[in-house]
Design an enzyme around this catalytic site. Sequence first.
Site, PDB file in Angstrom:
ATOM      1  N   GLY A 155       0.849  -1.190   0.000  1.00 42.94           N
ATOM      2  CA  GLY A 155       0.000   0.000   0.000  1.00 42.94           C
ATOM      3  C   GLY A 155       0.885   1.240   0.000  1.00 42.94           C
ATOM      4  O   GLY A 155       2.099   1.159  -0.263  1.00 42.94           O
ATOM      5  N   ALA A 186       2.253   3.004   2.330  1.00 45.46           N
ATOM      6  CA  ALA A 186       3.420   3.049   3.225  1.00 45.46           C
ATOM      7  C   ALA A 186       4.555   2.173   2.684  1.00 45.46           C
ATOM      8  O   ALA A 186       5.702   2.624   2.575  1.00 45.46           O
ATOM      9  CB  ALA A 186       3.013   2.606   4.636  1.00 45.46           C
ATOM     10  N   LYS A 240       0.713 -10.314  -0.508  1.00 46.38           N
ATOM     11  CA  LYS A 240      -0.046 -11.572  -0.452  1.00 46.38           C
ATOM     12  C   LYS A 240      -0.764 -11.903  -1.753  1.00 46.38           C
ATOM     13  O   LYS A 240      -1.040 -13.043  -2.043  1.00 46.38           O
ATOM     14  CB  LYS A 240      -1.146 -11.446   0.611  1.00 46.38           C
ATOM     15  CG  LYS A 240      -0.687 -11.480   2.008  1.00 46.38           C
ATOM     16  CD  LYS A 240      -1.786 -11.933   2.945  1.00 46.38           C
ATOM     17  CE  LYS A 240      -2.813 -10.878   3.237  1.00 46.38           C
ATOM     18  NZ  LYS A 240      -3.677 -11.245   4.389  1.00 46.38           N
ATOM     19  N   ALA A 269      -5.444  -1.759   1.009  1.00 44.69           N
ATOM     20  CA  ALA A 269      -6.476  -0.833   1.506  1.00 44.69           C
ATOM     21  C   ALA A 269      -6.304   0.531   0.833  1.00 44.69           C
ATOM     22  O   ALA A 269      -7.284   1.237   0.585  1.00 44.69           O
ATOM     23  CB  ALA A 269      -6.386  -0.716   3.015  1.00 44.69           C
ATOM     24  N   ALA A 323      -9.077   3.406  -0.870  1.00 45.67           N
ATOM     25  CA  ALA A 323      -9.334   4.670  -0.161  1.00 45.67           C
ATOM     26  C   ALA A 323     -10.050   5.643  -1.093  1.00 45.67           C
ATOM     27  O   ALA A 323      -9.608   5.887  -2.215  1.00 45.67           O
ATOM     28  CB  ALA A 323      -8.023   5.261   0.335  1.00 45.67           C
ATOM     29  N   GLY A 337     -11.790   8.910   0.140  1.00 41.13           N
ATOM     30  CA  GLY A 337     -11.782  10.319   0.548  1.00 41.13           C
ATOM     31  C   GLY A 337     -10.551  11.067   0.107  1.00 41.13           C
ATOM     32  O   GLY A 337     -10.612  11.915  -0.791  1.00 41.13           O
ATOM     33  N   GLU A 340     -14.195  16.477   5.320  1.00 33.39           N
ATOM     34  CA  GLU A 340     -14.808  15.280   5.917  1.00 33.39           C
ATOM     35  C   GLU A 340     -15.063  15.566   7.385  1.00 33.39           C
ATOM     36  O   GLU A 340     -14.694  16.631   7.901  1.00 33.39           O
ATOM     37  CB  GLU A 340     -13.889  14.066   5.740  1.00 33.39           C
ATOM     38  CG  GLU A 340     -13.787  13.601   4.289  1.00 33.39           C
ATOM     39  CD  GLU A 340     -12.877  12.394   4.129  1.00 33.39           C
ATOM     40  OE1 GLU A 340     -13.231  11.325   4.621  1.00 33.39           O
ATOM     41  OE2 GLU A 340     -11.812  12.536   3.521  1.00 33.39           O
ATOM     42  N   HIS A 388     -16.589   2.627  10.068  1.00 32.13           N
ATOM     43  CA  HIS A 388     -16.994   3.713   9.169  1.00 32.13           C
ATOM     44  C   HIS A 388     -18.511   3.787   9.216  1.00 32.13           C
ATOM     45  O   HIS A 388     -19.186   2.765   9.100  1.00 32.13           O
ATOM     46  CB  HIS A 388     -16.511   3.443   7.743  1.00 32.13           C
ATOM     47  CG  HIS A 388     -16.562   4.680   6.890  1.00 32.13           C
ATOM     48  ND1 HIS A 388     -17.748   5.242   6.483  1.00 32.13           N
ATOM     49  CD2 HIS A 388     -15.584   5.471   6.401  1.00 32.13           C
ATOM     50  CE1 HIS A 388     -17.484   6.327   5.763  1.00 32.13           C
ATOM     51  NE2 HIS A 388     -16.171   6.489   5.706  1.00 32.13           N
ATOM     52  N   ARG A 395     -16.205  10.570  13.508  1.00 32.92           N
ATOM     53  CA  ARG A 395     -16.753   9.311  13.012  1.00 32.92           C
ATOM     54  C   ARG A 395     -17.308   8.385  14.089  1.00 32.92           C
ATOM     55  O   ARG A 395     -18.299   7.709  13.884  1.00 32.92           O
ATOM     56  CB  ARG A 395     -15.607   8.591  12.318  1.00 32.92           C
ATOM     57  CG  ARG A 395     -15.995   7.966  11.059  1.00 32.92           C
ATOM     58  CD  ARG A 395     -14.763   7.484  10.375  1.00 32.92           C
ATOM     59  NE  ARG A 395     -14.527   8.257   9.193  1.00 32.92           N
ATOM     60  CZ  ARG A 395     -13.548   7.998   8.347  1.00 32.92           C
ATOM     61  NH1 ARG A 395     -12.715   7.010   8.584  1.00 32.92           N
ATOM     62  NH2 ARG A 395     -13.404   8.730   7.282  1.00 32.92           N
ATOM     63  N   HIS A 450     -13.526  -0.406   9.629  1.00 33.21           N
ATOM     64  CA  HIS A 450     -12.853   0.353   8.575  1.00 33.21           C
ATOM     65  C   HIS A 450     -11.364   0.541   8.843  1.00 33.21           C
ATOM     66  O   HIS A 450     -10.546   0.462   7.936  1.00 33.21           O
ATOM     67  CB  HIS A 450     -13.542   1.720   8.490  1.00 33.21           C
ATOM     68  CG  HIS A 450     -12.970   2.649   7.472  1.00 33.21           C
ATOM     69  ND1 HIS A 450     -12.925   2.351   6.133  1.00 33.21           N
ATOM     70  CD2 HIS A 450     -12.434   3.893   7.598  1.00 33.21           C
ATOM     71  CE1 HIS A 450     -12.386   3.361   5.480  1.00 33.21           C
ATOM     72  NE2 HIS A 450     -12.061   4.301   6.339  1.00 33.21           N
ATOM     73  N   ARG A 487      -9.427   7.898  14.728  1.00 36.08           N
ATOM     74  CA  ARG A 487      -8.661   8.580  13.676  1.00 36.08           C
ATOM     75  C   ARG A 487      -9.499   9.654  12.989  1.00 36.08           C
ATOM     76  O   ARG A 487     -10.652   9.426  12.621  1.00 36.08           O
ATOM     77  CB  ARG A 487      -8.220   7.549  12.624  1.00 36.08           C
ATOM     78  CG  ARG A 487      -7.458   8.121  11.460  1.00 36.08           C
ATOM     79  CD  ARG A 487      -7.096   7.019  10.498  1.00 36.08           C
ATOM     80  NE  ARG A 487      -8.288   6.382   9.978  1.00 36.08           N
ATOM     81  CZ  ARG A 487      -8.871   6.699   8.836  1.00 36.08           C
ATOM     82  NH1 ARG A 487      -8.367   7.645   8.071  1.00 36.08           N
ATOM     83  NH2 ARG A 487      -9.947   6.065   8.435  1.00 36.08           N
ATOM     84  N   SER A 505      -4.916   8.986   7.510  1.00 36.04           N
ATOM     85  CA  SER A 505      -4.154   7.733   7.463  1.00 36.04           C
ATOM     86  C   SER A 505      -3.201   7.666   6.271  1.00 36.04           C
ATOM     87  O   SER A 505      -2.069   7.198   6.418  1.00 36.04           O
ATOM     88  CB  SER A 505      -5.085   6.531   7.452  1.00 36.04           C
ATOM     89  OG  SER A 505      -6.140   6.749   6.573  1.00 36.04           O
ATOM     90  N   LEU A 506      -3.625   8.127   5.111  1.00 37.95           N
ATOM     91  CA  LEU A 506      -2.693   8.122   3.972  1.00 37.95           C
ATOM     92  C   LEU A 506      -1.507   9.027   4.309  1.00 37.95           C
ATOM     93  O   LEU A 506      -0.352   8.723   3.992  1.00 37.95           O
ATOM     94  CB  LEU A 506      -3.401   8.590   2.693  1.00 37.95           C
ATOM     95  CG  LEU A 506      -4.510   7.666   2.150  1.00 37.95           C
ATOM     96  CD1 LEU A 506      -5.228   8.311   0.966  1.00 37.95           C
ATOM     97  CD2 LEU A 506      -3.969   6.304   1.739  1.00 37.95           C
TER      98      LEU A 506
HETATM   99  C1  SIN Z   1     -13.792   7.981   3.381  1.00 39.64           C
HETATM  100  O1  SIN Z   1     -13.655   8.287   2.209  1.00 39.64           O
HETATM  101  O2  SIN Z   1     -14.809   8.169   4.019  1.00 39.64           O
HETATM  102  C2  SIN Z   1     -12.653   7.309   4.076  1.00 39.64           C
HETATM  103  C3  SIN Z   1     -11.627   8.294   4.394  1.00 39.64           C
HETATM  104  C4  SIN Z   1     -10.830   7.826   5.564  1.00 39.64           C
HETATM  105  O3  SIN Z   1     -11.185   6.832   6.180  1.00 39.64           O
HETATM  106  O4  SIN Z   1      -9.855   8.484   5.919  1.00 39.64           O
END
Ligand code: SIN
Length: 537
Positions: free
Chosen positions: A13, A15, A34, A41, A45, A47, A114, A239, A285, A346, A381, A386-387
Amino acid sequence: MKITTDFLVIGTGIAGLTYALKVADQGTVSLVTKRDIDISATQLAQGGIATVFSAEDSFAEHAEDTMVAGAFLPNREIVDLVVESGPQAVRDLIDWGVAFSRKKDEDQYDLTREGGHSHRRILHAKDATGREIERALVEEALKHPNITLYQHHIAVDLITEAKVRQQPMTPNRCLGAYILDKKNNEVLAFGAKFTVLATGGAGKVYLYTCNPDIATGDGVAIGWRAGADVANMEFMQFHPTTLYHPHAKSFLISEAVRGEGAILKRADGYAFMADYHPLKDLAPRDIVARAIDSEMKKSGDDSVFLDITHKGADFIKDHFPMIYETCLGFGIDMTREPIPVVPATHYLCGGLKADRDGETNIQNLFAIGEVACTGLHGANRLASNSLLEGVVFAKRAAELSLSRLNKDLPPNPPIKPWDCGNATDSDEEVIVAHNWDEIRRCMWNYVGIVRSDKRLQRAMNRIEMIQKEIDEYYWDFLLTSDLIELRNITTVARLIVESALSRHESRGLHYTIDYPNTDDENFLHDTIIPGAPFQAS
Ligand code: SIN
């Protein structure tokens, strides 16, 4: 067979790929995954990536939003470090060819919003940001002559100095990993100067998840078994909005849809979020997921509804083309009707405890991305952090590895090939499938959005029984990917329940009816479970 490499990177991914690209000019990289390289993940993604990219925004506000969403458990120093490293991390992605969406007729990036964010600060590529990032990084990685790709290879266990010397060591040192070549059914011994776990999350520990099938907590489980400490495993993020449809496999409806104005409603049309939080649909969230759970329990309905029809068809199709098409494929036209949604697991906010350079308490073993607990997320979070965390810590881990590579490293002791003992082919695959299902149902029913000591204890009893069964037959049968993953989800489930049982308060994603209040005096700290004690083999 033995393979020797400078850098062993497990996971492809954001990272893992970032780390690989940052170190590849200086040494050989074995990049292990794998399945196919782009199954991660990150790829799913939607968002985007949060960073301060506009003059109206500030580092202080991004940091404060992260602290508030994380129920004040995040480590403020780490939060500041990540937030302040954000703009450069995003520029690195842009330099590698990631095409973020721009404003119409303007030379500026389009920033969306968001839940929990006080400003528009999320760079995105329409509603498929991860796919665009993965595309660009995979293209770069495949071009690099020093990167060798091992697809369809799954990590079995880490190789540590303690294991090789058959004695406990502090600090212990990571020397590589045993990895199953799934196609040839052979366990390979990878010897490495630096081993990087970038294996992602553990949504598959639960029955309903919007994670890809690979999210079985492998890195957490193999790291913990080797002696790496874990932290904050009780904080599994649900989520709030995944598509409710029998064939949709919990397809995510991005929070950006609410960021652009969508409203959560009950079946009778009532917009309920104002009853739960002043930020309504854009509350953090954990609060939105709990509100939905509570509304569904009160009404007995199977889902709630997400309504963005008021924005008009052109806006919706332009901003959310992938979500629009996917929903339409399931017979739901989101430009004309609300989308039925339910929460699903999520993101794992806890993980292997990693320091400010992504290193665990085992030397030369790094944990980056979702597998790690760096202190950024605390108890919940903030969306799209996270990205960002993945890139920032991958870069820091790469810098530290390179600084050590160029010094005299003590030579690694020789590692042994994998010994499968008297293991035979299993004729009991049904046990594996059955135990998988039992763990996931048990976690969903007893360790979900609302918890209690009684439910957690019930889950622990079940998991302990399954764990015993697995321990009994694990060494009797030749390894398969399913068996390795089952062992890992069981370990991770146990770590989640153990952590949840020890937190006698409600905070962020951990809500228990037995301790409904937050208790700063006793619990404003991480939940640490030390790595498994050394066992001679
Ligand atoms: C989303 O698009 O709702 C996920 C974004 C995230 O989990 O950071």
